[in-house]
Design an enzyme around this catalytic site. Structure first.
Site, PDB file in Angstrom:
ATOM      1  N   ARG A   1       3.174  -4.035   4.990  1.00 35.20           N
ATOM      2  CA  ARG A   1       4.143  -4.324   6.044  1.00 35.20           C
ATOM      3  C   ARG A   1       3.929  -3.443   7.272  1.00 35.20           C
ATOM      4  O   ARG A   1       4.107  -3.889   8.405  1.00 35.20           O
ATOM      5  CB  ARG A   1       5.565  -4.128   5.500  1.00 35.20           C
ATOM      6  CG  ARG A   1       6.661  -4.535   6.461  1.00 35.20           C
ATOM      7  CD  ARG A   1       8.014  -4.420   5.802  1.00 35.20           C
ATOM      8  NE  ARG A   1       8.258  -3.055   5.315  1.00 35.20           N
ATOM      9  CZ  ARG A   1       9.360  -2.684   4.680  1.00 35.20           C
ATOM     10  NH1 ARG A   1      10.286  -3.574   4.396  1.00 35.20           N
ATOM     11  NH2 ARG A   1       9.512  -1.433   4.299  1.00 35.20           N
ATOM     12  N   THR A   2       3.537  -2.175   7.048  1.00 35.65           N
ATOM     13  CA  THR A   2       3.252  -1.263   8.160  1.00 35.65           C
ATOM     14  C   THR A   2       1.742  -1.173   8.351  1.00 35.65           C
ATOM     15  O   THR A   2       1.001  -0.871   7.413  1.00 35.65           O
ATOM     16  CB  THR A   2       3.823   0.137   7.888  1.00 35.65           C
ATOM     17  OG1 THR A   2       3.340   0.610   6.633  1.00 35.65           O
ATOM     18  CG2 THR A   2       5.342   0.079   7.820  1.00 35.65           C
TER      19      THR A   2
ATOM     20  N   ASN B   1       7.064  -2.788 -11.478  1.00 30.79           N
ATOM     21  CA  ASN B   1       7.921  -2.650 -12.661  1.00 30.79           C
ATOM     22  C   ASN B   1       8.929  -3.788 -12.755  1.00 30.79           C
ATOM     23  O   ASN B   1      10.136  -3.557 -12.852  1.00 30.79           O
ATOM     24  CB  ASN B   1       8.646  -1.305 -12.633  1.00 30.79           C
ATOM     25  CG  ASN B   1       7.716  -0.151 -12.944  1.00 30.79           C
ATOM     26  OD1 ASN B   1       6.881  -0.235 -13.836  1.00 30.79           O
ATOM     27  ND2 ASN B   1       7.855   0.938 -12.199  1.00 30.79           N
TER      28      ASN B   1
ATOM     29  N   LEU C   1       0.830  -1.211   0.000  1.00 28.49           N
ATOM     30  CA  LEU C   1       0.000   0.000   0.000  1.00 28.49           C
ATOM     31  C   LEU C   1       0.862   1.259   0.000  1.00 28.49           C
ATOM     32  O   LEU C   1       0.628   2.194   0.751  1.00 28.49           O
ATOM     33  CB  LEU C   1      -0.935  -0.012   1.219  1.00 28.49           C
ATOM     34  CG  LEU C   1      -1.826  -1.245   1.358  1.00 28.49           C
ATOM     35  CD1 LEU C   1      -2.615  -1.193   2.658  1.00 28.49           C
ATOM     36  CD2 LEU C   1      -2.768  -1.387   0.161  1.00 28.49           C
ATOM     37  N   GLY C   2       1.850   1.282  -0.878  1.00 26.31           N
ATOM     38  CA  GLY C   2       2.686   2.458  -1.031  1.00 26.31           C
ATOM     39  C   GLY C   2       1.958   3.555  -1.779  1.00 26.31           C
ATOM     40  O   GLY C   2       0.722   3.600  -1.819  1.00 26.31           O
TER      41      GLY C   2
ATOM     42  N   MET D   1       1.396   4.133  -4.868  1.00 25.89           N
ATOM     43  CA  MET D   1       0.455   3.700  -5.901  1.00 25.89           C
ATOM     44  C   MET D   1      -0.514   2.647  -5.387  1.00 25.89           C
ATOM     45  O   MET D   1      -1.713   2.724  -5.625  1.00 25.89           O
ATOM     46  CB  MET D   1       1.209   3.196  -7.131  1.00 25.89           C
ATOM     47  CG  MET D   1       1.900   4.317  -7.898  1.00 25.89           C
ATOM     48  SD  MET D   1       2.629   3.802  -9.470  1.00 25.89           S
ATOM     49  CE  MET D   1       1.172   3.424 -10.446  1.00 25.89           C
TER      50      MET D   1
ATOM     51  N   LYS E   1       5.411  -1.578 -20.612  1.00 23.04           N
ATOM     52  CA  LYS E   1       5.634  -0.545 -19.592  1.00 23.04           C
ATOM     53  C   LYS E   1       7.106  -0.138 -19.531  1.00 23.04           C
ATOM     54  O   LYS E   1       7.441   1.037 -19.316  1.00 23.04           O
ATOM     55  CB  LYS E   1       5.174  -1.056 -18.227  1.00 23.04           C
ATOM     56  CG  LYS E   1       5.400  -0.080 -17.055  1.00 23.04           C
ATOM     57  CD  LYS E   1       4.742   1.266 -17.264  1.00 23.04           C
ATOM     58  CE  LYS E   1       4.607   2.096 -15.999  1.00 23.04           C
ATOM     59  NZ  LYS E   1       5.775   2.190 -15.152  1.00 23.04           N
TER      60      LYS E   1
ATOM     61  N   GLU F   1       9.505   7.949 -21.631  1.00 20.05           N
ATOM     62  CA  GLU F   1       9.342   8.983 -20.606  1.00 20.05           C
ATOM     63  C   GLU F   1      10.681   9.641 -20.272  1.00 20.05           C
ATOM     64  O   GLU F   1      10.765  10.862 -20.126  1.00 20.05           O
ATOM     65  CB  GLU F   1       8.733   8.338 -19.366  1.00 20.05           C
ATOM     66  CG  GLU F   1       8.499   9.251 -18.191  1.00 20.05           C
ATOM     67  CD  GLU F   1       7.982   8.463 -16.996  1.00 20.05           C
ATOM     68  OE1 GLU F   1       8.708   8.376 -15.988  1.00 20.05           O
ATOM     69  OE2 GLU F   1       6.859   7.927 -17.075  1.00 20.05           O
TER      70      GLU F   1
END
Length: 302
Positions: free
Chosen positions: A31-32, A95, A8-9, A11, A173, A180
């Site tokens: 993890r947290t 990625n 749940l970072g 993104m 990607k 990019e």
């Protein structure tokens, strides 16, 4: 649809929130625990462990992993797969290198599990604007995920799709990120040229704002550039240090392997390496050589 989001970072958390807002049953683990509590407060359901989807979700399960490429993703896939049942679907939205994805998909297929690789673009704006989702993998498995992909995308009909077999989503990607790099480098160089023309006293924020409308170089990257210049035109608070997360390197290597010339993307990658040098030894040696053969002046250190 029910789906689990592992990681749940920046993104993963926003994707979970967008799915909750879209009416899906979203199980979450991180993890947290703080991140888990934040999502539960918004309507998600907490998993007791990374491996818990196999016990706490009903078949046919879909588990989306949003973790750093390499060992974290490798370990998570193995742990979660150990509790799943044939027909369940694992999704790698990070990625990862597409070679790793192809290997992992083949191994999971022997256990009756599907791995769908989804190249995910959208950054921190994805929760509001939607994500571009490049999916690779079995057609049936991607079809099972269609409700989730439609919710995460900017619209149900745009910004997502199956691009090919396992590994192809991460490959597309990877090249997307290489492009990019080149676009970002071109904007950066162009604005530095504008800034260097002191006699005109150009307002870079104003120029960027003008370019956003009608110009052939308008883009979302230009929109973000304009926002950065509005906040701090001199960029005095930002250090000249640019990271790379791997995809640009892989794109350049792939271009070499395929005998495809990619000078712009390659040079953009080299410029990121240059940004990390406090001092360039190569630059010093160039100055020394000019002094040796032509007696040109050098600037003393310090």
């Amino acid at each position: 649809m029910q789906i689990a989001i592992i990681g749940l970072g920046k993104m993963g958390g926003n994707m979970a929130a967008r799915l909750v807002e879209g009416g899906h049953t979203v199980f979450v683990w991180n993890r947290t625990p703080e991140k888990i509590r934040e999502l539960v407060a918004q309507g998600a359901r907490a998993l007791t462990s990374m491996e818990a989807p196999g016990n706490e979700m009903a078949a046919r399960r879909a588990v989306w992993i949003m973790l750093p490429a390499g060992e974290p993703t490798e370990t998570a896939l193995a742990k979660i797969a150990s509790r799943l049942e044939p027909g369940d679907v694992l999704i790698d939205g990070g990625n990862s290198n597409y070679h790793d994805t192809q290997r992992r998909a083949a191994g999971l297929r022997q256990k009756g599990l599907f791995l769908v690789d989804v190249g995910t673009s959208g950054g921190i704006w994805g929760r509001k604007e939607g994500y571009c989702l490049m999916a690779g993998g079995d057609e049936e498995a991607v079809g099972l995920l269609e409700p989730v992909l439609q919710t995460l995308a900017p619209t149900p009909d745009h910004g997502w799709g199956r691009v090919g077999p396992s590994g192809s989503g991460h490959f597309v990607k990877m090249v997307h990120n290489g492009i990019e790099y080149g676009m970002m480098q071109a904007y950066a160089e162009g604005f530095e040229i504008l800034r260097a023309k002191k006699e005109f006293g150009l307002d870079l924020h104003r120029v960027s704002e003008m370019w956003r409308y009608g110009s052939v170089v308008r883009s979302w990257l230009l929109d973000l550039t304009t926002s950065a210049l509005a906040a701090d035109p001199s960029l005095a608070a930002i250090q000249d240090w640019v990271a790379d997360s791997g995809e640009g390197r892989w794109t350049v290597q792939e271009a070499i392997d395929l005998d495809v010339p990619a000078p712009v993307i390659s040079l953009a990658l080299w410029m990121r390496f240059r940004s990390r040098q406090d001092e360039s030894y190569a630059g010093k040696l160039l100055a020394a050589m000019r002094q040796q053969f032509g007696g040109h002046a050098v600037r003393p250190a310090g």
